[in-house]
Design a protein around this motif. Structure first.
Motif, mmCIF file in Angstrom:
data_model
loop_
_atom_site.group_PDB
_atom_site.id
_atom_site.type_symbol
_atom_site.label_atom_id
_atom_site.label_comp_id
_atom_site.label_asym_id
_atom_site.label_seq_id
_atom_site.Cartn_x
_atom_site.Cartn_y
_atom_site.Cartn_z
ATOM 1 N N LEU A 82 8.799 38.087 -2.199
ATOM 2 C CA LEU A 82 7.344 38.076 -2.016
ATOM 3 C C LEU A 82 6.909 39.083 -0.968
ATOM 4 N N SER A 83 7.726 39.196 0.072
ATOM 5 C CA SER A 83 7.397 40.159 1.116
ATOM 6 C C SER A 83 7.436 41.576 0.574
ATOM 7 N N GLU A 84 8.469 41.871 -0.286
ATOM 8 C CA GLU A 84 8.584 43.211 -0.863
ATOM 9 C C GLU A 84 7.403 43.521 -1.760
ATOM 10 N N LEU A 85 7.014 42.526 -2.583
ATOM 11 C CA LEU A 85 5.892 42.756 -3.499
ATOM 12 C C LEU A 85 4.590 42.951 -2.747
ATOM 13 N N SER A 86 4.333 42.098 -1.734
ATOM 14 C CA SER A 86 3.067 42.183 -1.009
ATOM 15 C C SER A 86 3.002 43.395 -0.104
ATOM 16 N N SER A 87 4.195 43.834 0.394
ATOM 17 C CA SER A 87 4.187 44.970 1.317
ATOM 18 C C SER A 87 3.838 46.271 0.616
ATOM 19 N N GLN A 88 3.970 46.291 -0.735
ATOM 20 C CA GLN A 88 3.635 47.517 -1.450
ATOM 21 C C GLN A 88 2.158 47.867 -1.301
ATOM 22 N N PHE A 89 1.329 46.851 -1.236
ATOM 23 C CA PHE A 89 -0.125 47.097 -1.242
ATOM 24 C C PHE A 89 -0.861 46.441 -0.087
ATOM 25 N N GLY A 90 -0.206 45.484 0.600
ATOM 26 C CA GLY A 90 -0.936 44.738 1.630
ATOM 27 C C GLY A 90 -1.119 45.512 2.917
ATOM 28 N N GLY A 91 -0.081 46.119 3.439
ATOM 29 C CA GLY A 91 -0.176 46.764 4.735
ATOM 30 C C GLY A 91 -0.239 45.729 5.842
ATOM 31 N N ASN A 92 -0.077 46.130 7.077
ATOM 32 C CA ASN A 92 -0.138 45.231 8.216
ATOM 33 C C ASN A 92 -1.562 45.192 8.762
ATOM 34 N N LYS A 93 -2.000 43.995 9.118
ATOM 35 C CA LYS A 93 -3.347 43.812 9.632
ATOM 36 C C LYS A 93 -3.302 43.595 11.135
ATOM 37 N N LEU A 94 -4.251 44.220 11.851
ATOM 38 C CA LEU A 94 -4.412 44.002 13.273
ATOM 39 C C LEU A 94 -5.505 42.958 13.480
ATOM 40 N N VAL A 95 -5.210 41.971 14.323
ATOM 41 C CA VAL A 95 -6.182 40.907 14.561
ATOM 42 C C VAL A 95 -7.466 41.478 15.152
ATOM 43 N N GLU A 96 -7.323 42.458 16.030
ATOM 44 C CA GLU A 96 -8.512 43.054 16.644
ATOM 45 C C GLU A 96 -9.404 43.718 15.596
ATOM 46 N N ASN A 97 -8.771 44.400 14.601
ATOM 47 C CA ASN A 97 -9.565 45.022 13.540
ATOM 48 C C ASN A 97 -10.285 43.977 12.698
ATOM 49 N N GLU A 98 -9.582 42.902 12.355
ATOM 50 C CA GLU A 98 -10.203 41.848 11.540
ATOM 51 C C GLU A 98 -11.344 41.176 12.297
ATOM 52 N N LYS A 103 -17.385 40.547 12.258
ATOM 53 C CA LYS A 103 -18.671 40.687 12.937
ATOM 54 C C LYS A 103 -19.469 41.884 12.435
ATOM 55 N N SER A 104 -19.096 42.450 11.313
ATOM 56 C CA SER A 104 -19.782 43.638 10.814
ATOM 57 C C SER A 104 -21.139 43.273 10.220
ATOM 58 N N VAL A 251 -17.174 35.761 2.087
ATOM 59 C CA VAL A 251 -17.446 37.187 1.899
ATOM 60 C C VAL A 251 -16.315 38.027 2.486
ATOM 61 N N TYR A 252 -15.815 37.606 3.633
ATOM 62 C CA TYR A 252 -14.708 38.333 4.277
ATOM 63 C C TYR A 252 -13.457 38.311 3.401
ATOM 64 N N VAL A 253 -13.125 37.138 2.810
ATOM 65 C CA VAL A 253 -11.930 37.007 1.971
ATOM 66 C C VAL A 253 -12.083 37.857 0.717
ATOM 67 N N GLN A 254 -13.250 37.809 0.089
ATOM 68 C CA GLN A 254 -13.462 38.590 -1.131
ATOM 69 C C GLN A 254 -13.364 40.091 -0.846
ATOM 70 N N SER A 255 -13.866 40.512 0.312
ATOM 71 C CA SER A 255 -13.781 41.928 0.671
ATOM 72 C C SER A 255 -12.331 42.348 0.860
#
Length: 795
Positions: A82-98, A103-104, A251-255
């Motif tokens: 699952l990690s291999e499949l998701s890593s192809q397109f998911g990328g790593n998320k930064l909590v600060e960015n999220e 708040k956008s 809205v955040y999840v759908q985006s």
């Protein structure tokens, strides 16, 4: 030398005493105006009461979400898959960015539109404004809103279940109709049953409303070591605050899902295009094999041909792999050059160079972040500019890496082609038919392997696309506080009480700072270090409207002011050695009561069987004759210039037989020279033989030098200081005169004291003894205000 040292020592003592702080005097300042404190406290508490009645209570609603970390939480084979499949397109998320994404402005505006929050409903319940979110008896579906509609609310009166009225109009309308008016175009439908029949409809621009709601939204990371975000939203309606948080997270999840699906979709599209080409080529090669075997009748290949075939096949396979890699590198180079212009993203799993794969992965992540921020931030945002800079650097690194790989592949390709040339030379010994068949068969094998490879990658990409899930998880559903967080009633009441105390405190201090006139006898004693020979109370206005200070008091009365003049008359014996007979009255400026005090003191002396002469030596602005209502055609100026004897100009006043007056006479052009010509002391010497007391009404010392010239020939000087009129700075002049001994036996008379203003605190005639005397013009019945003022003066 000794006198100089003594004077300096006395001056130092004087300045040191000026700096002494009197606590009792400081407290009296506020006790004097004690009534201001209950008044302001009552006003502040009343304002607090109405504020709490009018202000809507604000509640706080909280929720928390977990931003998933791909490096935690999964273990074992299934986790690796699952990690291999998701890593192809998911990328790593930064909590600060999220945190910033949540708040956008864009996400909040989308939530507002989906909840229809740009149209709100309120009504009045007494003084309080009630919000009618989801409980409004009417629902307005806005189609077009005019600028006027954003400025002014629209009032709807519900008549019955099917009719309503707009604003102050008398005409009734039915529900479910389309209306056009000054507010815009909209449809009014029936809402829920409500006890309120008057509703205010507020139209708000989505952009402005989003800014206001973002100001009330707080997104924080409670623990720096975790990836949990806590969202707090403040609103006057509990249900609305919960709906806002839920919708914002939706809205955040759908985006987030939309970004992931877009990346996977681009990869699938690229593979499908390649499969279409390979499928066509493979079909053509298989047809060529079939046709060749049929036409040439070939059924088997010799062992030697088989050996060459295997060698050539293996070499061609490598050559084809090199060509494929070169093609992929060209597609990568093309994608990098045209990124952001609709170019299809290359499949990174077809590249075996780890550096290039890492750079492509980073480039795709930065591209997605740039697109995400471009939708939610302005082009000048520093974060967006930083990402663009990183994209440019990564693009340059990828192009350099691709060029290096292509050069290496070109060398490998030339080597493989040389090997093929040698194998081809060996095949020349094979019969032509068999050699042709081997060539066709080789092409078939190559196309078939490539086709199977692309099929496998397509299935892997489709599986990853189908298993795309959100990178966040809701931890706690929105929970609101039971009690409102604003306004804090206890703090409001406490603050109102504090304001009720602080405001009068500051007001009194400001009043004393701005009020630079003399208010109390302590100020005179402290600044001048002179004795106060007497106090004269404030006179009431005369029946004809004239000021009280122009009156001649009836000395036979038992009024307080008459008694004060008797006390002043008695205190004259303490001037000097008690033999002061020639007394001058002066002051700092005009209007402080020199004439009033001199006339009434002279009258009081006359009533004590003393012969008194009042001389008006204010040769610049005489008023003595007007107060005593006697002619001023001749007077002291005539005596000083030698025009007759003083007996020719002395007049009776009519106040008392022993009270005479010598008015100033005609105004001379040179008063100072006239007073210093040497005739004034001669005149005073002659008058002493005839009168017991000679009182001189002189000009103000602070304005002209006449008083200084007269003061050289008198026995004592009474300096008049008027309550709430004389400036405090003028008192310093009295102290300077006393220390310099410019006037003989200098004393101060405090005139115009208003005892009813809280002055005195129990001394003199303005304190406890005031009640022993009755003003002739004062009413016997005391008002409540008078009693309060006397209570203040006794406090």
């Amino acid at each position: 030398m000794k006198d100089s040292t003594s004077n300096m020592h006395s001056q130092d003592i004087f300045e040191e005493e000026d700096q002494d702080f009197s606590l009792s005097e400081y407290i009296r300042r506020y006790v004097r105006y004690w009534y201001l404190f209950p008044i302001f406290i009552a006003l502040a508490l009343t304002a607090a009461f109405f504020y709490l009645q009018v202000t809507q209570p604000i509640y706080s609603t909280k929720t928390s979400i977990l931003i998933k970390d791909e490096n935690k939480g999964l273990s074992g084979a299934q986790g690796d898959i699952l990690s291999e499949l998701s890593s192809q397109f998911g990328g790593n998320k930064l909590v600060e960015n999220e945190l910033e994404i949540i708040k956008s402005q864009t996400l909040m505006e989308q939530a507002i539109k989906e909840l229809d929050l740009d149209v709100s409903y309120t009504t009045k319940d007494g003084l309080r404004t009630v919000n009618l979110y989801k409980t409004s008896p009417v629902i307005v579906k806005a189609e077009v809103i005019n600028p006027f509609g954003y400025r002014e609310p629209m009032i709807i009166h519900v008549v019955d279940s099917t009719h309503f009225r707009f604003n102050d109009e008398d005409r009734a309308f039915t529900f479910n109709q389309r209306f056009n008016n000054a507010w815009g175009a909209f449809i009014v439908t029936k809402g829920t049953d409500s006890e309120f029949d008057e509703v205010k409809v507020h139209f708000t621009e989505v952009k402005n409303l989003a800014e206001d709601m973002l100001n009330r939204l707080s997104v924080e990371q409670p623990n720096a070591k975790s990836t949990v975000l806590e969202l707090t939203y403040e609103d006057s309606d509990v249900q609305r605050s919960k709906d806002v948080l839920n919708k914002l997270l939706d809205v955040y999840v759908q985006s987030s899902l939309s970004d992931k699906n877009s990346e996977a979709s681009n990869t699938l599209k690229f593979i499908e295009n390649r499969l279409g080409l390979i499928t066509g080529e493979l079909g053509d090669v298989e047809k060529d094999v079939e046709s060749y075997k049929t036409n040439q009748g070939i059924t088997d290949i010799s062992a030697e041909s088989q050996l060459f075939l295997e060698n050539i096949k293996e070499n061609d396979s490598k050559l084809n792999e090199v060509n494929t890699k070169i093609s992929i590198l060209e597609s990568v180079d093309n994608y990098i050059q045209n990124a952001g212009e609709g170019a299809v993203a290359p499949a990174t799993y077809m590249i075996d160079d780890p550096v290039l794969v890492s750079l492509l992965t980073k480039f795709n992540e930065l591209e997605l972040q740039r697109e995400r921020y471009a939708r939610t931030t302005s082009p000048n945002n520093p974060l967006l500019q930083t990402i663009n800079t990183q994209l440019a650097g990564t693009r340059q690194s990828i192009r350099e890496n691709v060029q290096n790989l292509k050069r290496g592949m070109a060398v490998t390709k030339r080597n493989l082609e040389g090997i093929n040339t040698r194998f081809s030379a060996g095949l020349r010994s094979i019969p032509k038919k068999e050699r042709e068949f081997v060539g066709i068969k080789r092409q078939q094998s190559i196309k078939e392997e490539l086709y199977l490879y692309l099929l496998q990658k397509r299935e892997e990409t489709a599986l990853a696309y189908a298993s795309t899930v959100t990178d966040s998880r809701l931890i706690d559903a929105p929970i609101s506080t039971f009690h409102p967080i604003k306004p804090k009633r206890g703090l409001i009441w406490l603050g109102a009480g504090a304001v009720g105390v602080i405001v009068p405190f500051l007001l009194i201090n400001l009043l004393f700072l701005l009020k630079n006139t003399v208010q109390r006898r302590e100020e005179i004693e402290k600044v001048t270090h002179s004795s106060i020979l007497g106090e004269i109370g404030q006179m009431k206005a005369l029946p004809d409207g004239k000021p009280g200070e122009e009156a001649v008091i009836k000395m036979t009365s038992r009024s307080a002011v008459a008694e004060q003049f008797r006390a002043l008359r008695t205190n004259l014996q303490y001037l000097g050695d008690g033999s002061c007979r020639v007394i001058m009255f002066t002051s700092s400026i005009g209007g402080e009561g020199k004439s009033f005090v001199s006339i009434n003191l002279a009258a009081s002396l006359a009533y004590s069987d003393k012969r008194v002469l009042l001389i008006g030596l204010d040769l610049r602005k005489p008023t003595l004759h007007e107060r005593l209502m006697v002619p001023n055609k001749f007077g002291a100026s005539n005596c000083l210039i030698g025009q007759g004897h003083y007996e020719d100009f002395i007049q009776p006043t009519g106040v008392h037989p022993k009270f005479d007056v010598l008015t100033s006479g005609p105004i001379p052009p040179n008063p100072s020279e006239l007073l210093s010509n040497g005739k004034l002391p001669v005149l005073l010497t002659e008058l002493k033989e005839k009168y017991d007391y000679i009182l001189i009404d002189s000009p103000p010392y602070g304005l002209v030098t006449d008083a200084a010239l007269i003061g050289e020939h008198v026995d004592a000087t009474l300096y008049i200081v008027r309550f709430n009129y004389t400036v405090v700075d003028h008192l310093r002049r009295i102290g300077e005169l006393r220390r310099a001994r410019r006037f003989a036996n200098l004393s101060v008379v405090f005139n115009g004291v208003n005892y009813g203003a809280g002055y005195g605190y129990g001394y003199g005639y303005g304190g406890y003894g005031y009640g022993y005397y009755d003003e002739e013009t004062e009413s016997k019945v005391q008002t409540i205000g008078t009693r309060i003022k006397k209570l203040v003066s006794k406090s």
